[in-house]
Motif scaffolding. Structure first.
Motif, PDB file in Angstrom:
ATOM      1  N   GLU A 195       0.793  -1.226   0.000  1.00  0.00           N
ATOM      2  CA  GLU A 195       0.000   0.000   0.000  1.00  0.00           C
ATOM      3  C   GLU A 195       0.830   1.283   0.000  1.00  0.00           C
ATOM      4  OE1 GLU A 195       0.476  -2.029   2.523  1.00  0.00           O
ATOM      5  OE2 GLU A 195       0.788  -0.910   4.374  1.00  0.00           O
ATOM      6  N   ASP A 198       6.185  -5.157  12.947  1.00  0.00           N
ATOM      7  CA  ASP A 198       5.624  -3.861  12.565  1.00  0.00           C
ATOM      8  C   ASP A 198       4.353  -3.508  13.334  1.00  0.00           C
ATOM      9  OD1 ASP A 198       4.549  -1.634  11.169  1.00  0.00           O
ATOM     10  OD2 ASP A 198       3.746  -2.913   9.600  1.00  0.00           O
ATOM     11  N   ARG A 199       3.335  -4.394  13.322  1.00  0.00           N
ATOM     12  CA  ARG A 199       2.048  -4.033  13.937  1.00  0.00           C
ATOM     13  C   ARG A 199       1.634  -5.039  15.004  1.00  0.00           C
ATOM     14  NH1 ARG A 199      -1.759  -2.384   8.776  1.00  0.00           N
ATOM     15  NH2 ARG A 199      -0.421  -0.718   7.971  1.00  0.00           N
ATOM     16  N   ASP A 241       6.714   8.428   8.546  1.00  0.00           N
ATOM     17  CA  ASP A 241       7.431   7.413   7.750  1.00  0.00           C
ATOM     18  C   ASP A 241       8.863   7.841   7.411  1.00  0.00           C
ATOM     19  OD1 ASP A 241       5.533   5.418   7.767  1.00  0.00           O
ATOM     20  OD2 ASP A 241       4.995   5.581   5.648  1.00  0.00           O
TER      21      ASP A 241
HETATM   22  O1  AHR Z   1       2.499  -0.244   9.819  1.00  0.00           O
HETATM   23  C1  AHR Z   1       3.338   0.747   9.323  1.00  0.00           C
HETATM   24  C2  AHR Z   1       2.559   1.672   8.435  1.00  0.00           C
HETATM   25  O2  AHR Z   1       1.955   0.928   7.407  1.00  0.00           O
HETATM   26  C3  AHR Z   1       3.392   2.723   7.717  1.00  0.00           C
HETATM   27  O3  AHR Z   1       3.500   3.908   8.421  1.00  0.00           O
HETATM   28  C4  AHR Z   1       2.553   2.943   6.511  1.00  0.00           C
HETATM   29  O4  AHR Z   1       3.177   3.672   5.507  1.00  0.00           O
HETATM   30  C5  AHR Z   1       2.244   1.549   6.169  1.00  0.00           C
HETATM   31  O5  AHR Z   1       1.397   1.343   5.164  1.00  0.00           O
END
Ligand code: AHR
Length: 328
Positions: free
Chosen positions: A45, A122-123, A262
């Protein structure tokens, strides 16, 4: 610890790519001492995501880790299907960057029941039982939102563009339900809460994409009066907002201030050019730490529950200084 695959990968409709230092095949965990990792990526994305994918793929190859990589195209159901496929293939370790925070409990329980460790990258996920994953490697998104808000509070005088004593902010949110969208909004709101002249007058998702940011900004420019500031949850949406602001005959960075998160190369170029005013860095180069954590987990070593990525912030002057050497 390493396992041999008995079951072939189930057919899945999304893009699945296998990278291996010694060739690609559809077999699962290897019996030659090599680690097989299944990685379920969010999608493609943003510029950040592209850099993140590259870092993971390149590090896997350099470290001799056999990587089974899936692009979930922004859909949670694809990601769950990919994780189930990795469980069937008996990979050694599963890593993924969750599209949204909730709804992963069952598939994580399936991985645990199969004895396959999971690493979040990341998440975060929102689950009660944190033993469903080994560790979570990634940024502190609340802190990122706070840094963006703190800059605005410190630069309040310059940011009241129309001089009416009020600073009207519009927010371009990331994907609804995703950890960075929830946490960055929370951190930003708590930081600007310190200044009564500031308020978020409109907030809508642009799904972390350039096109999404452009479309939402176009509608904000029509529906909202006196916008002073855009807070975009990533560079791509900020870059889309720039297009919308310019198309409306306004000057981004001057007539409307822009803060993003970012610090990918395109964002940094716009910052150095004066079209963005401030960027909070979110580091996508997670590959080396991910592979190191995977090796430790598979060797039975203790790993921290949470590994936070180190990040900085950039003003326009700082962006101009580092732009030429920016890797991504
Ligand atoms: O999870 C990180 C975020 O996901 C980033 O900031 C964003 O650009 C991405 O799509």
């Amino acid at each position: 610890m390493l396992k041999k695959t008995l079951i072939a990968a189930s057919a899945i409709s999304m893009t699945v790519m296998t990278l291996s230092a010694c060739g690609s095949d559809d077999s699962g965990g290897s019996d030659d001492g090599k680690i097989t990792m299944g990685f379920a990526q969010v999608g493609a994305e943003s510029g950040w995501r592209t850099a993140n994918t590259k870092s993971i793929q390149e590090t896997a190859e350099a470290e001799g880790v056999e990587l089974k990589f899936t692009d979930a195209q922004g859909k949670q159901e694809n990601q769950i299907q990919a994780i189930r496929s990795y469980i069937q293939q008996k990979v050694d370790v599963i890593a993924f960057s969750p599209v949204v925070e909730t709804g992963f409990e069952s598939v994580l329980q399936e991985a645990k029941a199969a004895g396959i460790p999971v690493i979040l990258t990341d998440r975060a996920v929102d689950v009660e039982d944190t033993s469903l994953y080994e560790t979570f490697l990634g940024s502190d998104f609340v802190l990122e939102g706070e840094k963006a808000g703190e800059w605005l509070v410190e630069n309040a005088d310059d940011s009241d563009v129309d001089g009416d004593g009020k600073i009207n902010v519009v927010q371009l949110e990331g994907t609804t339900g995703a950890a960075p969208a929830i946490d960055r909004a929370e951190g930003f709101a708590s930081a600007i809460g310190a200044d009564p002249s500031m308020s978020v007058i409109a907030s809508q998702t642009g799904d972390f994409t350039r096109e999404g940011g452009k479309q939402v900004m176009e509608s904000f420019l029509q529906s909202e009066e006196g916008i002073d500031v855009v807070f975009a949850h990533n560079d791509d949406m900020g870059l889309g907002a720039i297009e919308a602001i310019e198309a409306a005959g306004l000057e981004p960075g001057k007539d409307i201030k822009i803060i993003t998160i970012d610090a990918v190369k395109d964002g940094m170029a716009a910052l150095a050019e004066g079209k963005i005013n401030y960027i909070v860095e979110c580091n996508p180069l997670l590959g080396p730490q991910l592979m190191e954590l995977a090796k430790k987990v598979l060797d039975g070593e203790e790993v921290p529950e949470r590994v936070v990525t180190e990040e900085t912030t950039f003003t326009q002057e700082q962006a101009a200084d580092v732009l030429a050497d920016r890797q991504y």
